[in-house]
Structure formats: C-alpha cells, structure tokens
Write a protein that holds these residues in place. Structure first.
Motif, mmCIF file in Angstrom:
data_model
loop_
_atom_site.group_PDB
_atom_site.id
_atom_site.type_symbol
_atom_site.label_atom_id
_atom_site.label_comp_id
_atom_site.label_asym_id
_atom_site.label_seq_id
_atom_site.Cartn_x
_atom_site.Cartn_y
_atom_site.Cartn_z
ATOM 1 N N TYR A 141 11.065 -51.648 -23.737
ATOM 2 C CA TYR A 141 11.322 -50.542 -24.659
ATOM 3 C C TYR A 141 10.227 -50.448 -25.718
ATOM 4 O O TYR A 141 9.707 -49.364 -26.008
ATOM 5 C CB TYR A 141 12.668 -50.743 -25.354
ATOM 6 N N ILE A 142 9.868 -51.569 -26.331
ATOM 7 C CA ILE A 142 8.882 -51.562 -27.416
ATOM 8 C C ILE A 142 7.494 -51.167 -26.897
ATOM 9 O O ILE A 142 6.796 -50.343 -27.507
ATOM 10 C CB ILE A 142 8.829 -52.936 -28.110
ATOM 11 N N LEU A 143 7.105 -51.726 -25.753
ATOM 12 C CA LEU A 143 5.794 -51.394 -25.191
ATOM 13 C C LEU A 143 5.723 -49.918 -24.797
ATOM 14 O O LEU A 143 4.694 -49.259 -25.000
ATOM 15 C CB LEU A 143 5.506 -52.278 -23.978
ATOM 16 N N VAL A 168 21.225 -51.158 -18.384
ATOM 17 C CA VAL A 168 20.809 -50.820 -19.749
ATOM 18 C C VAL A 168 19.786 -49.680 -19.740
ATOM 19 O O VAL A 168 19.890 -48.720 -20.512
ATOM 20 C CB VAL A 168 20.228 -52.057 -20.467
ATOM 21 N N ILE A 169 18.782 -49.786 -18.862
ATOM 22 C CA ILE A 169 17.735 -48.766 -18.819
ATOM 23 C C ILE A 169 18.198 -47.597 -17.962
ATOM 24 O O ILE A 169 18.159 -47.653 -16.736
ATOM 25 C CB ILE A 169 16.413 -49.335 -18.258
ATOM 26 N N GLY A 170 18.668 -46.545 -18.615
ATOM 27 C CA GLY A 170 19.064 -45.330 -17.917
ATOM 28 C C GLY A 170 18.087 -44.221 -18.241
ATOM 29 O O GLY A 170 16.874 -44.394 -18.167
ATOM 30 N N MET A 221 3.188 -46.102 -18.674
ATOM 31 C CA MET A 221 2.988 -45.460 -19.966
ATOM 32 C C MET A 221 2.653 -46.484 -21.034
ATOM 33 O O MET A 221 1.804 -46.243 -21.908
ATOM 34 C CB MET A 221 4.236 -44.669 -20.366
ATOM 35 N N ALA A 222 3.281 -47.655 -20.963
ATOM 36 C CA ALA A 222 3.013 -48.710 -21.941
ATOM 37 C C ALA A 222 1.546 -49.128 -21.907
ATOM 38 O O ALA A 222 0.897 -49.248 -22.954
ATOM 39 C CB ALA A 222 3.911 -49.909 -21.677
ATOM 40 N N VAL A 223 1.022 -49.326 -20.711
ATOM 41 C CA VAL A 223 -0.360 -49.815 -20.577
ATOM 42 C C VAL A 223 -1.368 -48.678 -20.725
ATOM 43 O O VAL A 223 -2.264 -48.722 -21.582
ATOM 44 C CB VAL A 223 -0.552 -50.517 -19.210
ATOM 45 N N VAL A 224 -1.226 -47.645 -19.878
ATOM 46 C CA VAL A 224 -2.207 -46.552 -19.875
ATOM 47 C C VAL A 224 -2.150 -45.760 -21.172
ATOM 48 O O VAL A 224 -3.190 -45.387 -21.729
ATOM 49 C CB VAL A 224 -1.966 -45.618 -18.661
ATOM 50 N N GLY A 225 -0.927 -45.507 -21.679
ATOM 51 C CA GLY A 225 -0.791 -44.775 -22.925
ATOM 52 C C GLY A 225 -1.417 -45.516 -24.096
ATOM 53 O O GLY A 225 -2.064 -44.899 -24.968
#
Length: 355
Positions: free
Chosen positions: A246-248, A22-24, A169-173
C-alpha cells in the motif's frame, strides 16, 4: 457423509487469503480519500498508512498468538470461545454466519459487477449490473462448494495477479516521478492547510477500511496443514505485505500525477496516473486488474461464507446441527452450510439493491 474437513491448504494459500481479501478495489482508488483528509499533504498521508498498517499488524499478531494455542473450526469463533466462553463464541458464530460473511460477499459481487460494467460502458445502476452481480455470486459459490482445492488455487492466482499493477506502479511510478521531479513536488507542497493531528487521525480512519478483512483467513484453520504454525505465519506475513505494498503504491502514484489531480479525480485520478506512466492502454487495463482483484476478494469471502453455519453446527449448536455439519464425500465440503451461505448472500444483495 462425514463431519470433518480435510487438511488441504498450505501456508501460501493462507497468506494469499490474508493479502487477497484485504487488497480489493479500495487500494487502487483510496489515495484520493487519504489525500483529501490530509489536505494533499503526502508525508501525513504516508504516516496515516503506516499507523493504520501497524494497527492491523498488532491485531493480527494478537490473533496469531491465539492461533498457536487453539485450533477447532473457524478461528474467530475458537478465539471468542477461549476468551469469553462458549455462549459468546456462539453469538460470534451467528454474527459471522448471518451478517459479516454474507454482507461483505454480496457487496464484493456487486462491486465486481460495477467495475465490469464500467469496463464495457454499461449502466452501473441498471439490470445489467445486478445480473452480473448474481452471476459472480453464483460462480464464486460453485467454485468454492464444488472444488475447494481449486478455489484455493484461484485465491493464490488472483492475489499474484492483483499485486502486479500495484508493484509496477510502485517501482515505475517512483522512478518516473524522481526523473521528472513530481515526487519532490508532491512531498514538499500541500493543496490546503489542515490541522496535522486531526488530518492524520481522519486519514487513519479511511485506511482502516482498506486494511479490513484479514480476519476471514482464520475461517480455514480447520483445513490448514499444521495450522498452529502456518496460520500465525500467514497472518503476520500477509498483513505486513499488505502495508508495504500500500505505501509503495501510494508513493508510486505521487510520481505520476499531482496530489491535487488525485484529490479531484478519484477513480479518474488513479486512471490518469496509470495512463501517464503506462500509456492509454494502462488506463484501460487498470479496470481489468481491479475486476480480477475484486473477484479474488470475493472468492476469499465466499470461502468463509460457505463455512459460516458449519462452524456453529460442528459444535453441535444451532438449528439442526446434524444437517449443517454434514460433509460431502466427493467434495469434502459442508454442502448444506454452503447453500445457506449463498442464499444469505443473495438476500443481502437484494436488500442492497432495493436500498
């Protein structure tokens, strides 16, 4: 020569199949399409990701219920037979073998080559790109046909690797955006005015492409240990993981650059977000991770592609079933089926290149 595949894959490999296919490359750059559809309205974009995710999870749950009851060869064909009869299952088997598997496999080889060409500064429409496409296609076939266990390990490895930049990116962003106020700005302002209902449903259509592909994980049900237990778990755990990641990631991007920048930039917008949070090196490394991500997806698709005609022949149907259901004693793979899968993928690749 035998005619049955060994039980060689475990639960983590099955989950990696779901997540990894799914994650491409789409997730890295899909934010631009979602934001464009919602007019830069971040809450509406997140709602679209949630709706699309729950649709995927609902479909996966339906398949997981079927997986607890039916286990033969290739889950999608098994479930089609159970629901609509052997003739319908036969047609589904042909569709998967001739169109679904090889078209997606060839496209992923091409997409992987395009990002490789971008990384090295080569022409993405010239001979270099198509040569790399052919190399990736053959290399993926060789890995799956000659060492299916190694292909399973490669799937797990690439899935873990591709999750690293997304979670970073989810956490640091998010932390970065909360500190500089970017997230609050992006959550409270829109770029253009849109009809919320139309915007959400348009964005959901865009998310459906990012959530597609998990069904291919059912192609290994005959090779999955304790399949009636592990395949349902893998389908549910994998699809839920994809939606959360995806959402994070989407929120993390909002902490790095403005919605308008992402909408206008596309791939460059995502690259700029990584450069903003992780320096200029991060902008380059994102393409390395995208290539690894695409190759992991390609591996999972090829895994299904090599077993395409076998799922028909194992039922003593189709052309020369005795030949296509033969299993090599050394590799425990349906070699003839795998070769046909490679040839079909190559034909589709040539077709796409000509088109």
């Amino acid at each position: 020569m035998g005619s049955e595949l060994n039980k060689r894959y475990g639960l983590f490999t099955a989950i990696a199949m779901v997540v990894g296919i799914v994650i491409g490359s789409g997730v890295f750059f899909k934010a631009e399409k979602i934001l464009t559809a919602t007019g830069g309205n971040l809450p509406l974009g997140i709602l679209a990701w949630i709706i699309g995710g729950f649709i995927m999870i609902s479909c996966a749950y339906t398949f997981s219920l079927m997986a607890t009851k039916y286990e033969r060869v290739n889950g999608i064909v098994d479930y089609a037979e159970a629901a609509m009869g052997k003739k319908y299952g036969y047609y589904v088997g042909w569709f998967m073998a001739l169109i679904y598997y090889p078209t997606l496999t060839s496209v992923l080889a091409w997409v992987s080559a395009r990002y490789t060409a971008v990384l090295f500064g080569w022409d993405i429409t010239g001979g270099e790109c198509m040569t790399i496409s052919g190399f990736f296609l053959v290399a993926s076939y060789a890995l799956n046909a000659l060492s299916p266990v190694l292909a399973g390990k490669f799937q797990v490895t690439t899935t873990v690797v591709k999750l690293i930049p997304l979670l970073l990116m989810a956490v640091v962003g998010t932390v970065f955006g909360l500190d500089n106020g970017m997230i609050v700005q992006n959550f409270t302002t829109s770029v253009t005015k849109v009809d919320p209902l139309i915007a959400v449903f348009t964005a959901v259509v865009a998310t459906s492409f990012a959530y597609e592909g998990w069904i291919i994980a059912t192609s290994i049900n005959a090779e999955l240990k304790d399949s009636k237990r592990n395949l349902p778990l893998a389908l549910m755990a994998g699809t839920f993981t994809v939606m959360v990641v995806y959402i994070l990631y989407y929120v993390g991007l909002a902490g790095a650059v403005t919605n308008q920048t992402l909408m206008e930039g596309g791939q460059e917008g995502a690259k700029l977000a990584f450069e903003t949070v992780f320096s200029s090196l991060g902008g380059t490394l994102i393409f390395v991770f995208v290539i690894i991500s695409c190759l992991g997806t390609l591996n999972g698709l090829m895994l299904g592609c090599t077993r395409g005609i076998y799922s028909i022949s194992a039922r003593n149907q189709g052309p020369n079933p005795l030949m296509f259901k033969q299993i090599d004693n050394a590799t425990n793979m349906p070699t003839n089926s795998a070769v046909l899968g490679l040839l079909l993928s190559a034909l589709w690749l040539v077709y796409f290149y000509g088109a």
